[in-house]
Scaffold this motif. Structure first.
Motif, PDB file in Angstrom:
ATOM      1  N   ARG A 158       0.761  -1.086  -0.012  1.00 24.39           N
ATOM      2  CA  ARG A 158       0.043   0.061   0.001  1.00 24.39           C
ATOM      3  C   ARG A 158       0.834   1.314   0.050  1.00 24.39           C
ATOM      4  N   TYR A 159       2.103   1.313   0.520  1.00 22.43           N
ATOM      5  CA  TYR A 159       2.910   2.366   0.711  1.00 22.43           C
ATOM      6  C   TYR A 159       4.242   2.482  -0.147  1.00 22.43           C
ATOM      7  N   LEU A 160       4.667   1.140  -0.556  1.00 19.64           N
ATOM      8  CA  LEU A 160       6.058   0.989  -1.373  1.00 19.64           C
ATOM      9  C   LEU A 160       5.709   0.018  -2.583  1.00 19.64           C
ATOM     10  N   ASN A 161       5.459   0.274  -3.621  1.00 22.85           N
ATOM     11  CA  ASN A 161       4.966  -0.621  -4.494  1.00 22.85           C
ATOM     12  C   ASN A 161       5.650  -0.108  -5.892  1.00 22.85           C
ATOM     13  N   LYS A 162       5.498  -0.958  -7.006  1.00 21.62           N
ATOM     14  CA  LYS A 162       6.274  -0.695  -8.318  1.00 21.62           C
ATOM     15  C   LYS A 162       5.971   0.879  -8.909  1.00 21.62           C
ATOM     16  N   ASP A 163       4.992   1.376  -8.245  1.00 17.48           N
ATOM     17  CA  ASP A 163       4.274   2.620  -9.017  1.00 17.48           C
ATOM     18  C   ASP A 163       5.340   3.843  -8.281  1.00 17.48           C
ATOM     19  N   ASN A 164       5.964   3.575  -7.202  1.00 14.81           N
ATOM     20  CA  ASN A 164       7.118   4.375  -6.690  1.00 14.81           C
ATOM     21  C   ASN A 164       8.263   4.341  -7.409  1.00 14.81           C
ATOM     22  N   PHE A 165       8.517   3.465  -8.434  1.00 11.59           N
ATOM     23  CA  PHE A 165       9.701   3.429  -9.289  1.00 11.59           C
ATOM     24  C   PHE A 165       9.223   4.195 -10.531  1.00 11.59           C
ATOM     25  N   VAL A 166      10.314   4.788 -10.915  1.00 12.59           N
ATOM     26  CA  VAL A 166      10.254   5.620 -12.313  1.00 12.59           C
ATOM     27  C   VAL A 166      11.574   5.526 -12.967  1.00 12.59           C
ATOM     28  N   GLU A 167      11.570   5.799 -14.315  1.00  9.34           N
ATOM     29  CA  GLU A 167      13.018   5.822 -14.905  1.00  9.34           C
ATOM     30  C   GLU A 167      13.719   7.151 -14.460  1.00  9.34           C
ATOM     31  N   GLU A 168      14.839   6.974 -14.659  1.00  9.20           N
ATOM     32  CA  GLU A 168      16.077   7.679 -13.757  1.00  9.20           C
ATOM     33  C   GLU A 168      15.651   9.243 -14.331  1.00  9.20           C
ATOM     34  N   ARG A 169      15.275   9.368 -15.783  1.00  6.57           N
ATOM     35  CA  ARG A 169      15.244  10.810 -16.492  1.00  6.57           C
ATOM     36  C   ARG A 169      14.107  11.426 -15.742  1.00  6.57           C
ATOM     37  N   LEU A 170      12.896  10.582 -15.366  1.00  9.79           N
ATOM     38  CA  LEU A 170      11.959  11.270 -14.644  1.00  9.79           C
ATOM     39  C   LEU A 170      12.253  12.034 -13.326  1.00  9.79           C
ATOM     40  N   ILE A 171      13.035  11.466 -12.421  1.00 10.43           N
ATOM     41  CA  ILE A 171      13.431  11.774 -11.464  1.00 10.43           C
ATOM     42  C   ILE A 171      14.201  13.104 -11.575  1.00 10.43           C
ATOM     43  N   LYS A 172      15.027  13.049 -12.412  1.00  9.04           N
ATOM     44  CA  LYS A 172      15.767  14.351 -13.096  1.00  9.04           C
ATOM     45  C   LYS A 172      14.708  15.642 -13.208  1.00  9.04           C
ATOM     46  N   GLN A 173      13.627  15.225 -13.782  1.00 12.08           N
ATOM     47  CA  GLN A 173      12.817  16.282 -14.251  1.00 12.08           C
ATOM     48  C   GLN A 173      12.112  16.847 -13.057  1.00 12.08           C
ATOM     49  N   GLN A 174      12.393  16.421 -11.891  1.00 14.26           N
ATOM     50  CA  GLN A 174      11.855  17.079 -10.648  1.00 14.26           C
ATOM     51  C   GLN A 174      12.388  18.149 -10.425  1.00 14.26           C
ATOM     52  N   PHE A 175      13.549  18.488 -11.039  1.00 14.12           N
ATOM     53  CA  PHE A 175      14.221  19.723 -10.955  1.00 14.12           C
ATOM     54  C   PHE A 175      14.342  20.489 -12.580  1.00 14.12           C
TER      55      PHE A 175
END
Length: 816
Positions: free
Chosen positions: A551-568
């Motif tokens: 419910r709190y940590l699942n596959k939806d919490n993982f994304v492509e690394e490029r999307l992490i960079k888009q956080q900035f």
């Protein structure tokens, strides 16, 4: 060696199972995806300047200007290369993708502890799974509390080393204690380590009592001596980290306040009591140990199209999509915390086994586990049980340095599974010798299963399902909707939804309690082999806790690394400001300025995010930026650009030409006698003309040589956060103010290579009196605490390796 592998084959099998569990649960991590962790994302922004300079010359600076106009980087990112713990944790991080490295530390550490407690291997594996999958272990990982998760993971192996030592294995136990305590300290979450220390104090007290009673004080003294040596080694291994942290803590918001206020006197150290107790566990909220969403789960959106709220809205003609969107804005969590990521869930079967352990486990180990568990629960109540919490907050050393008292439940999250596993081990070893074992199994089932059944059938008997300000929320909604009666109906439907969530999870827990109790019952009645019963129990525990953690940590919490960079994602305003290659600071009013590190990813900012910022800077924020912004203070902090929203909702940049620059020469100095006077003087002054200096620094200034700034100039010519170089020209001695935060625990000032004194000006900045002529001024951050501490760490790490190697050699020789 072949025989060694054969003897330990079952342990290798268990480790293989652990890796398989990690592989399945965290499959996206093996596929190259990255876990989205908000605190980690914040940390990346906080450390951006540090990492940029590290990439340039291979060495991360010990100071950063990316946040709060400058602060030590100790609590953001610092390498301690002479600390062996750095290399051990680094190895796991390099081999296993995040967060599998953390989960493996949980599993392996707990398995080691259960093995030391002489628990049978597959029961030990069950216990390791039960502890690891406690919900908050996963919630902390999801939130990005990496150091906290690591610290909790090392609890078990530290206890294993101490327990071995207390049982007479002084060398091997001491070596394990030193190694894992060194790792525990290295991950640098002092709060978690402190809670472990409290639990170990209870164990020490129990051991002293029994040693005195059994006349074994001499033997216990040897054990304590071995543990003391191990602690000294572990502390010395982390000398650089501990020294710098302690030094910084004295100047941070965890230290002494400089200003006398109504809420906190200047001589009081630690965080504010209300701040510390803000996240207090509700007394009845502990039912989530057994029924995960009895209090509505996390604070995030939970209601869907089948909820009572949606049904009510659609029955009144609201379109289904709008009704669902509205319902998802309503909080299902109704506890006393401001918000929560999820419940403290220890597993329905684990709670059943824990209660069974209270009946059948004997010895002082049980009483230690029970007493430490109860204390952790009582302390977690915080403001709900002030009698106990206030004693610790007021009188227990360092306790008032920490916030979020519910975190003490990390002890319960380990000790409850330990007692549960000891119950199983008792059954495995001597189930025919335990009197009335079948009745005790039934009693445990009646208690745990009965509570689950009562909540499932009569949830309102125990629980209220309304937040403290329920009526105020209802009235506010009525005003917004213009229909108080309809608002009341919606809030009643929300209560029904909360009740339904609790009821569903209560039935769920009841099913798992039935499974667990049934397997144990068949086992003790010789209807099921022990090995099969343990395997089925382990599988049931894993399925139970796996489902809740998903419910709190699942596959939806993982994304492509490029999307992490888009956080900035770089905004147009960021690009425009970046064209200016000079050194300056930014104030971003489009974000929570002093509670977000996002601006730090692209600019040095006067804001930022950190849980332990410098006390003086925090006081500056509270007094000069609370409400109206003090433009004079912005000037002295060299705030050249301000980002704000315009009337049309777009971002605009204000170029502040009044910013004082990196350094300047003032015409006058005013001495004040108190911190209050120093702060008040900032309310309205011209920083380019006047320096405000506390009288404690008067001896460092020759007032007769404070010359005019005419025909004088000073310029920053080389910038590295921990090494600043200026060139200046002045016809006579002058007083220069530097737009750099004052921190005397490592900064040194030099003129043409000769060290000179410097002092604090304008409450938070540095200043120095400079001789006339053309000269070079340097500020170097050279903290003795770091460099000498690192040398101590190197020596202690070598001693630890030798001691551990000797312990292994002796153990192999004895077993040969």
């Amino acid at each position: 060696m072949k025989h060694w592998f054969t003897r330990n084959s079952i342990h290798f099998g268990v480790v293989a199972v652990f890796i398989a569990i990690c592989f399945i649960y965290f499959a996206p991590a093996w596929q190259g995806k990255t876990l989205v962790q908000q605190d980690v994302i914040q940390a990346q922004a906080m450390a951006r300047e540090i990492m940029e300079f590290k990439e340039k010359d291979g060495k991360g600076p010990l100071w950063t200007n990316s946040m709060f106009s400058g602060m030590p980087s100790y609590q953001i990112w610092v390498s301690y290369p002479k600390n062996i713990g750095t290399h051990i944790t680094g190895f796991f991080k390099n081999v296993f993708p995040n967060p599998i490295d953390t989960i493996l530390f949980y599993l392996l550490g707990a398995y080691l502890l259960f093995s030391v407690l002489r628990v049978k291997p597959w029961i030990a594996a069950l216990g390791a799974i039960a502890f690891t999958f406690s919900s908050y272990n996963f919630i902390y990982i999801e939130a990005g509390h990496a150091s906290k998760a690591y610290a909790i993971a090392f609890f078990a192996p530290v206890i294993a080393g101490v327990w071995l030592t207390l049982r007479g294995n002084y060398l091997w136990g001491g070596a394990l204690t030193a190694l894992f305590l060194a790792l525990e300290i290295r991950v640098n979450h002092i709060q978690m380590t402190y809670y472990l220390f409290i639990a170990m104090l209870i164990l020490v007290g129990i051991e002293i009592y029994h040693a005195y009673k059994d006349k074994r004080l001499a033997q216990l003294g040897k054990a304590f001596g071995s543990i003391a040596v191990a602690c000294i080694i572990a502390l010395a291994v982390n000398a650089g980290l501990l020294w710098t942290t302690y030094e910084y803590s004295q100047e941070s918001i965890r230290g002494t306040s400089n200003l006398s206020t109504e809420t906190k006197a200047a001589d009081v150290q630690g965080v504010d009591r209300e701040y510390a107790y803000q996240w207090s566990q509700g007394v009845m909220e502990n039912i989530t140990f057994l029924i995960p969403d009895a209090y509505g789960g996390g604070s995030g959106p939970k209601l869907d199209g089948d909820s009572e709220v949606v049904k009510l809205l659609t029955s009144q003609g609201v379109p289904a999509d709008q009704a669902t969107a509205f319902a998802r804005q309503l909080p299902t969590y109704w506890g006393d915390k401001p918000f929560t990521s999820g419940p403290w869930y220890f597993g329905a079967i684990v709670i059943f086994l824990f209660v069974l352990g209270l009946f059948i486990v004997k010895g002082r180990l049980k009483w230690w586990l029970l007493s430490a568990t109860l204390l952790s629960i009582f302390l977690a109540f915080g403001r709900h049980l002030p009698f106990i919490s206030d004693i610790f907050f007021d009188y227990f050393p360092l306790y008032n340095k920490f916030r979020a008292v519910e975190s003490t439940l990390v002890l319960a999250s380990l000790f409850i599974p330990i007692l549960a596993v000891l119950a199983l081990n008792e059954i495995a070893n001597r189930y025919k010798e335990i009197p009335q074992l079948d009745k005790k199994v039934l009693y445990s089932f009646y208690i745990v299963g009965g509570l689950s059944l009562l909540v499932a059938l009569l949830p309102s008997l125990f629980l209220n399902f309304r937040v403290a300000n329920h009526q105020a929320m209802t009235q506010q909604m009525g005003q917004q909707l213009g229909d108080p009666a309809f608002a009341q109906s919606i809030m009643n439907a929300l209560v029904d939804d909360r009740m339904s969530i609790a009821r569903n999870d209560a039935f769920r827990s009841l099913i798992f309690v039935l499974i667990g109790a049934g397997l144990v019952w068949l086992w003790v009645k010789d209807k099921l082999k022990a090995s099969i019963a343990v395997i089925l129990l382990a599988l049931a525990v894993l399925i139970d806790m796996w489902g809740v953690n998903r419910r709190y940590l699942n596959k939806d919490n993982f994304v492509e690394e490029r999307l992490i960079k888009q956080q900035f994602q770089e905004r147009e305003v960021d690009k425009l400001i970046a064209r200016d290659t000079s050194n300056y600071r930014v104030l971003d009013l489009t974000i929570p300025t002093f509670n977000s590190a996002s601006t730090s990813y692209y600019h040095n900012t006067i804001g930022g995010y950190h849980a332990a910022k410098l006390m003086r800077y925090q006081e500056l924020i509270e007094r000069q930026f609370n409400g109206a912004i003090n433009q004079d203070v912005l000037d002295m902090l060299n705030t050249k650009y301000l980002i704000a929203d315009d009337d049309k909702g777009s971002l605009r940049i204000q170029n502040r030409s009044s910013a004082a620059g990196n350094a300047w020469i003032v015409n006058r100095v005013t001495f004040v006698d108190s911190a209050e006077d120093e702060m008040r003087a900032l309310d309205a002054f011209n920083p380019k003309d006047l320096a405000i200096v506390h009288s404690e620094f008067k001896s460092l200034i020759d007032s007769t040589k404070v010359g005019t700034s005419a025909n004088s100039n000073i310029e920053l010519v080389n910038y590295r956060p921990d090494h600043l170089v200026y060139e200046y020209s002045a016809p006579q001695a002058v007083l220069a103010v530097f737009s750099e935060v004052y921190y005397d625990k490592g900064w040194k000032a030099y003129v043409d290579g000769e060290e000179i004194p410097y002092f604090r000006a304008n409450y938070v900045l540095r200043a120095a009196q400079l001789p006339g002529g053309n000269h070079t001024v340097e500020f170097k951050f050279e903290p003795r605490s770091y460099y000498m501490g690192e040398n101590i760490s190197l020596a202690a790490s070598a001693i630890l390796v030798l001691a551990f190697g000797f312990a292994v050699w002796r153990r192999r020789k004895e077993n040969a």
